[in-house]
Motif scaffolding. Structure first.
Motif, PDB file in Angstrom:
ATOM      1  N   PHE A  65      -6.085  14.059 -10.632  1.00  0.00           N
ATOM      2  CA  PHE A  65      -5.530  13.037  -9.749  1.00  0.00           C
ATOM      3  C   PHE A  65      -6.579  12.709  -8.698  1.00  0.00           C
ATOM      4  N   ASP A  66      -7.145  11.501  -8.780  1.00  0.00           N
ATOM      5  CA  ASP A  66      -8.111  11.058  -7.778  1.00  0.00           C
ATOM      6  C   ASP A  66      -7.367  10.635  -6.520  1.00  0.00           C
ATOM      7  N   ILE A  67      -7.765  11.192  -5.390  1.00  0.00           N
ATOM      8  CA  ILE A  67      -7.225  10.782  -4.097  1.00  0.00           C
ATOM      9  C   ILE A  67      -8.201   9.749  -3.546  1.00  0.00           C
ATOM     10  N   GLN A  68      -7.739   8.520  -3.428  1.00  0.00           N
ATOM     11  CA  GLN A  68      -8.573   7.435  -2.937  1.00  0.00           C
ATOM     12  C   GLN A  68      -8.112   7.037  -1.538  1.00  0.00           C
ATOM     13  N   ILE A  69      -9.089   6.807  -0.677  1.00  0.00           N
ATOM     14  CA  ILE A  69      -8.824   6.573   0.737  1.00  0.00           C
ATOM     15  C   ILE A  69      -9.347   5.200   1.160  1.00  0.00           C
ATOM     16  N   ASP A  70      -8.586   4.541   2.014  1.00  0.00           N
ATOM     17  CA  ASP A  70      -9.031   3.321   2.692  1.00  0.00           C
ATOM     18  C   ASP A  70      -9.224   3.704   4.161  1.00  0.00           C
ATOM     19  N   PHE A  71     -10.475   3.904   4.549  1.00  0.00           N
ATOM     20  CA  PHE A  71     -10.769   4.344   5.909  1.00  0.00           C
ATOM     21  C   PHE A  71     -10.643   3.221   6.933  1.00  0.00           C
ATOM     22  N   GLU A  72     -10.849   1.970   6.524  1.00  0.00           N
ATOM     23  CA  GLU A  72     -10.930   0.864   7.472  1.00  0.00           C
ATOM     24  C   GLU A  72      -9.615   0.113   7.654  1.00  0.00           C
ATOM     25  N   GLY A  73      -8.641   0.364   6.801  1.00  0.00           N
ATOM     26  CA  GLY A  73      -7.354  -0.310   6.943  1.00  0.00           C
ATOM     27  C   GLY A  73      -7.332  -1.721   6.410  1.00  0.00           C
ATOM     28  N   ILE A  74      -8.280  -2.057   5.532  1.00  0.00           N
ATOM     29  CA  ILE A  74      -8.331  -3.433   5.034  1.00  0.00           C
ATOM     30  C   ILE A  74      -7.759  -3.586   3.629  1.00  0.00           C
ATOM     31  N   ALA A  75      -7.486  -2.478   2.959  1.00  0.00           N
ATOM     32  CA  ALA A  75      -6.947  -2.582   1.602  1.00  0.00           C
ATOM     33  C   ALA A  75      -5.433  -2.750   1.659  1.00  0.00           C
ATOM     34  N   GLY A  76      -4.732  -1.780   2.232  1.00  0.00           N
ATOM     35  CA  GLY A  76      -3.313  -1.875   2.478  1.00  0.00           C
ATOM     36  C   GLY A  76      -2.470  -2.336   1.309  1.00  0.00           C
ATOM     37  N   GLY A  77      -2.756  -1.836   0.128  1.00  0.00           N
ATOM     38  CA  GLY A  77      -1.945  -2.188  -1.028  1.00  0.00           C
ATOM     39  C   GLY A  77      -2.581  -3.225  -1.919  1.00  0.00           C
ATOM     40  N   VAL A  78      -3.706  -3.764  -1.519  1.00  0.00           N
ATOM     41  CA  VAL A  78      -4.398  -4.752  -2.334  1.00  0.00           C
ATOM     42  C   VAL A  78      -5.441  -4.039  -3.176  1.00  0.00           C
ATOM     43  N   TYR A  86     -11.995  10.241  -2.377  1.00  0.00           N
ATOM     44  CA  TYR A  86     -12.067  11.318  -1.389  1.00  0.00           C
ATOM     45  C   TYR A  86     -12.205  12.665  -2.089  1.00  0.00           C
ATOM     46  N   GLN A  87     -11.326  12.918  -3.042  1.00  0.00           N
ATOM     47  CA  GLN A  87     -11.340  14.194  -3.751  1.00  0.00           C
ATOM     48  C   GLN A  87     -10.498  14.051  -5.012  1.00  0.00           C
ATOM     49  N   THR A  88     -10.723  14.952  -5.954  1.00  0.00           N
ATOM     50  CA  THR A  88      -9.915  14.990  -7.168  1.00  0.00           C
ATOM     51  C   THR A  88      -9.165  16.309  -7.221  1.00  0.00           C
ATOM     52  N   LEU A  89      -7.842  16.230  -7.434  1.00  0.00           N
ATOM     53  CA  LEU A  89      -7.017  17.427  -7.624  1.00  0.00           C
ATOM     54  C   LEU A  89      -6.790  17.619  -9.115  1.00  0.00           C
ATOM     55  N   ASN A  90      -7.029  18.817  -9.589  1.00  0.00           N
ATOM     56  CA  ASN A  90      -6.803  19.143 -10.998  1.00  0.00           C
ATOM     57  C   ASN A  90      -5.471  19.867 -11.122  1.00  0.00           C
TER      58      ASN A  90
END
Length: 130
Positions: A65-78, A86-90
């Motif tokens: 499971f890839d944990i993906q991060i939006d640091f700047e707040g510009i994605a917001g669901g887009v 950020y990291q992958t959980l196995n």
């Protein structure tokens, strides 16, 4: 039952008894598909964050499971390039179920988070914020 609306600043809420806390997530026993990201989930405004993921399948396997991060707040669901890995959980599924968790560093700051599975399965992803 009574309800009401409060109009004020976010900082005003802290005067009602401390910083915000809560839990929730994008999936609860949800059919997820390889490469398809979850809905974006709000992550800003909390000091301590933990992610819990469970996965279910009739086959023994590992789901990343890839944990993906939006640091700047510009994605917001887009869907777009604003998310970074950020990291992958196995999660190792054995006997039908698997579990993994991640504790984010204290004070970790990002606006939005989403999760992308590497395989089809039934997943639950819950964040605990304090």
């Amino acid at each position: 039952a009574q309800s009401g609306l409060y109009f004020g600043k976010t900082d005003d809420l802290w005067s009602f008894g401390g910083k915000p806390q809560g839990w929730g997530g994008p999936w609860r026993k949800h059919n997820v598909y390889a490469g398809k990201p979850s809905d974006s989930f709000l992550m800003t405004g909390f000091d301590k964050k933990v992610l819990h993921i469970t996965a279910e399948s009739s086959s023994d396997m590992t789901v990343d499971f890839d944990i993906q991060i939006d640091f700047e707040g510009i994605a917001g669901g887009v869907a777009g390039d604003e998310y970074v890995l950020y990291q992958t959980l196995n999660v190792q599924i054995k006997g039908g179920t698997g579990y993994a968790y991640h504790v984010f560093p204290v004070g970790f700051s990002a606006h939005w988070v989403r999760i992308v599975p590497s395989a089809d399965c039934i997943a639950t992803a819950i964040f605990h914020y304090t």
